[in-house]
Write an enzyme that holds these catalytic residues in place. Structure first.
Site, short mmCIF file in Angstrom:
data_model
loop_
_atom_site.label_atom_id
_atom_site.label_comp_id
_atom_site.label_asym_id
_atom_site.label_seq_id
_atom_site.Cartn_x
_atom_site.Cartn_y
_atom_site.Cartn_z
N GLU A 15 51.98 -11.62 29.52
CA GLU A 15 51.62 -12.11 28.18
C GLU A 15 52.02 -11.10 27.12
OE1 GLU A 15 50.70 -14.24 26.17
OE2 GLU A 15 49.66 -15.89 27.16
N ASN A 97 42.17 -12.84 24.06
CA ASN A 97 43.41 -13.43 24.54
C ASN A 97 44.56 -12.96 23.65
OD1 ASN A 97 44.63 -15.09 26.60
ND2 ASN A 97 44.99 -16.64 25.04
N ASN A 149 45.21 -18.90 20.99
CA ASN A 149 46.48 -18.53 21.58
C ASN A 149 47.53 -18.16 20.52
OD1 ASN A 149 47.91 -18.04 23.99
ND2 ASN A 149 47.01 -19.86 24.92
N ASP A 199 51.26 -22.39 24.47
CA ASP A 199 50.69 -21.07 24.73
C ASP A 199 51.10 -20.13 23.60
OD1 ASP A 199 49.76 -18.67 25.94
OD2 ASP A 199 50.16 -19.43 27.93
#
Length: 290
Positions: A15, A97, A149, A199
């Site tokens: 990520e 996140n 996100n 995402d």
């Protein structure tokens, strides 16, 4: 177009790619591998942070700020030494996140329901998006999120795009950098479920959005005014997580992926980082000025 293999690795959930323009290198994280990776001069290094990590953003004073399971930390990516900064959302049911710095040097990190990691229980809209200014002051920007996100800002920084993955859309807001406030929020466009789950996100110099499609095996370029898909970058694995622009000409897309929930016999390159030359320049990875 198809992306090419750039870094062979096996991130459980790669990520947050960040292109370090000064060093001409790439940073990214492995959420469940609990580490920050750096790819520089053909060498991949990793520093353990000891807990789940959602993002790691370079700061102007050196090092990075990372969104970890237990809060926000200043991290030395060379040694892994970390110093607690704050925990804007002390909720055991959520975690940090995706996060980025904006064009004005503020740091933004969104949270998500941890039930979406484990599949245990139904996600509740109890997470938030938070912003820290260079002076270290933190304020909530959005509440009631399921899975905070992708983030992107227009060229002048005054239009903000955001993804709550579970809503299957992109939201757009007016952003006032002087007061750190969002207003006029509404859906920019919906994303059909058959394309995958939206995402991570970045933006190019033409104002078009590039969104990683988790479960969809691609990064898609969207027109934010119409929702039309303009380009498709195909990946050789399904769980595509995030992308950033970089390279000498800022026209290469660096794309992270993950092995989580993937049949590795069918997709042996899952968890690697890929690269695609897309023919348009994109936004830089901004630095937190705190």
């Amino acid at each position: 177009m198809k992306a090419e293999l750039y870094i062979r690795c096996s991130c459980i959930n790669g990520e947050g790619p960040v292109w370090d323009e000064a060093r001409q290198c790439l940073h990214f994280v492995d959420v469940f591998g609990n580490c920050i990776h750096t790819w520089e001069n053909g060498v991949l290094s990793a520093v353990e942070v000891g807990e789940n990590i959602g993002c790691a953003v370079p700061r102007s004073g050196g090092g990075m700020v990372a969104g970890l399971l237990s809060g926000w930390y200043a991290v030395d990516p060379a040694s892994g030494e970390k110093r607690f900064l704050c925990d804007p959302e002390s909720n055991p049911r959520t975690r940090c996140n995706d996060g980025k710095a904006d064009p004005f040097g503020n740091l933004w990190i969104g949270n998500m329901s941890r039930s979406l990691d484990s599949g245990a229980g139904e996600a509740q809209p109890e997470a938030g998006l938070y912003c820290m200014n260079p002076a270290g002051q933190v304020k909530p920007m959005l509440t009631g999120l399921y899975l905070g996100n992708g983030l992107a800002w227009s060229g002048d920084g005054r239009k903000f795009y955001y993804i709550d993955t579970m809503l299957h859309n992109v939201q757009v807001f007016d952003f006032d950098p002087d007061t750190l406030t969002l207003s006029g929020g509404h859906q920019a466009f919906a994303i059909p479920t058959e394309l995958g789950l939206p995402d991570g996100m970045t933006i190019d110099c033409e104002g078009k959005l590039w969104i990683a499609m988790f479960g969809g095996g691609a990064v898609l370029r969207f027109d934010p005014d119409t929702g039309a898909v303009l380009e498709r970058v195909e990946l050789p694995c399904p769980n595509v997580t995030c992308a950033c622009f970089g390279g000498a000409g800022m026209d290469e897309l660096f794309i992270t992926t993950g092995t989580q929930g993937t049949d590795l016999d069918s997709y042996p390159l899952a968890g690697s980082v890929f690269r695609a030359s897309v023919g348009v320049k994109g936004a830089p990875s901004y630095t937190f000025r705190g």
